[in-house]
Design a protein around this motif. Structure first.
Motif, short mmCIF file in Angstrom:
data_model
loop_
_atom_site.label_atom_id
_atom_site.label_comp_id
_atom_site.label_asym_id
_atom_site.label_seq_id
_atom_site.Cartn_x
_atom_site.Cartn_y
_atom_site.Cartn_z
N PRO A 36 0.82 -1.22 0.00
CA PRO A 36 0.00 0.00 0.00
C PRO A 36 0.85 1.28 0.00
N ASP A 37 2.03 1.23 0.63
CA ASP A 37 2.92 2.39 0.61
C ASP A 37 3.42 2.67 -0.80
N ASP A 38 3.71 1.60 -1.56
CA ASP A 38 4.13 1.78 -2.95
C ASP A 38 3.04 2.45 -3.78
N VAL A 39 1.81 2.03 -3.58
CA VAL A 39 0.69 2.62 -4.32
C VAL A 39 0.54 4.09 -3.95
N SER A 40 0.69 4.41 -2.68
CA SER A 40 0.60 5.81 -2.25
C SER A 40 1.70 6.65 -2.89
N ARG A 41 2.89 6.10 -2.96
CA ARG A 41 4.01 6.82 -3.58
C ARG A 41 3.78 7.03 -5.07
N ALA A 54 0.89 7.09 -6.61
CA ALA A 54 -0.21 8.06 -6.74
C ALA A 54 0.32 9.48 -6.52
N HIS A 55 1.20 9.64 -5.55
CA HIS A 55 1.77 10.97 -5.29
C HIS A 55 2.59 11.44 -6.49
N LEU A 56 3.42 10.55 -7.06
CA LEU A 56 4.24 10.92 -8.21
C LEU A 56 3.38 11.25 -9.42
N ALA A 57 2.25 10.57 -9.56
CA ALA A 57 1.34 10.81 -10.69
C ALA A 57 0.36 11.93 -10.40
N ARG A 58 0.48 12.52 -9.24
CA ARG A 58 -0.41 13.61 -8.81
C ARG A 58 -1.87 13.16 -8.80
N LEU A 59 -2.09 11.94 -8.26
CA LEU A 59 -3.44 11.39 -8.15
C LEU A 59 -3.86 11.41 -6.69
N GLU A 60 -5.10 11.74 -6.48
CA GLU A 60 -5.65 11.69 -5.13
C GLU A 60 -6.60 10.50 -5.08
N LEU A 61 -6.21 9.45 -4.36
CA LEU A 61 -6.98 8.23 -4.32
C LEU A 61 -7.69 8.07 -2.98
N ARG A 62 -8.94 7.61 -3.06
CA ARG A 62 -9.66 7.24 -1.83
C ARG A 62 -9.12 5.89 -1.38
N PRO A 63 -9.31 5.53 -0.12
CA PRO A 63 -8.78 4.23 0.36
C PRO A 63 -9.29 3.04 -0.45
N ASP A 64 -10.56 3.05 -0.86
CA ASP A 64 -11.09 1.92 -1.63
C ASP A 64 -10.45 1.88 -3.03
#
Length: 99
Positions: free
Chosen positions: A5-10, A12-22
């Motif tokens: 999940p930390d990889d996905v958050s990183r 998303a941050h690099l792609a400038r995406l704001e993701l909900r937990p689901d």
């Protein structure tokens, strides 16, 4: 390779995406499935296999439709440089921006 999940958050941050937990959980599963397929493809022995320039060539003879490498347009450098503020010897002159 398995993402966390930390990889996905990183990512998303690099792609400038704001993701909900689901969304993040769904994306984690999709990415891990993708990397699993890539790992399976990487495990296939491809020694001696000729690369295909099109998938169709695996099932039928394909003739490439290539055109002749010939000049089809005239040189329009002067016409294209008419609107330039400064030109010298056929080159655009621009102000120096780095010292």
């Amino acid at each position: 390779m398995s993402l966390t999940p930390d990889d996905v958050s990183r990512i998303a941050h690099l792609a400038r995406l704001e993701l909900r937990p689901d969304e993040s959980a769904s994306l984690l599963g999709n990415l891990n499935d993708f990397f699993e397929i890539v790992a399976q493809m990487g495990a296939v022995d491809t020694a001696g296999v000729e690369p295909l320039y099109t998938p169709l060539s695996a099932i039928q003879q394909v003739q490439l439709r290539l055109r002749d490498d010939a000049v089809t347009e005239s040189n329009q450098r002067e016409l294209n440089q008419r609107s330039a503020p400064a030109v010298e010897d056929g080159l655009f002159l621009v102000p120096k921006v780095i010292e």
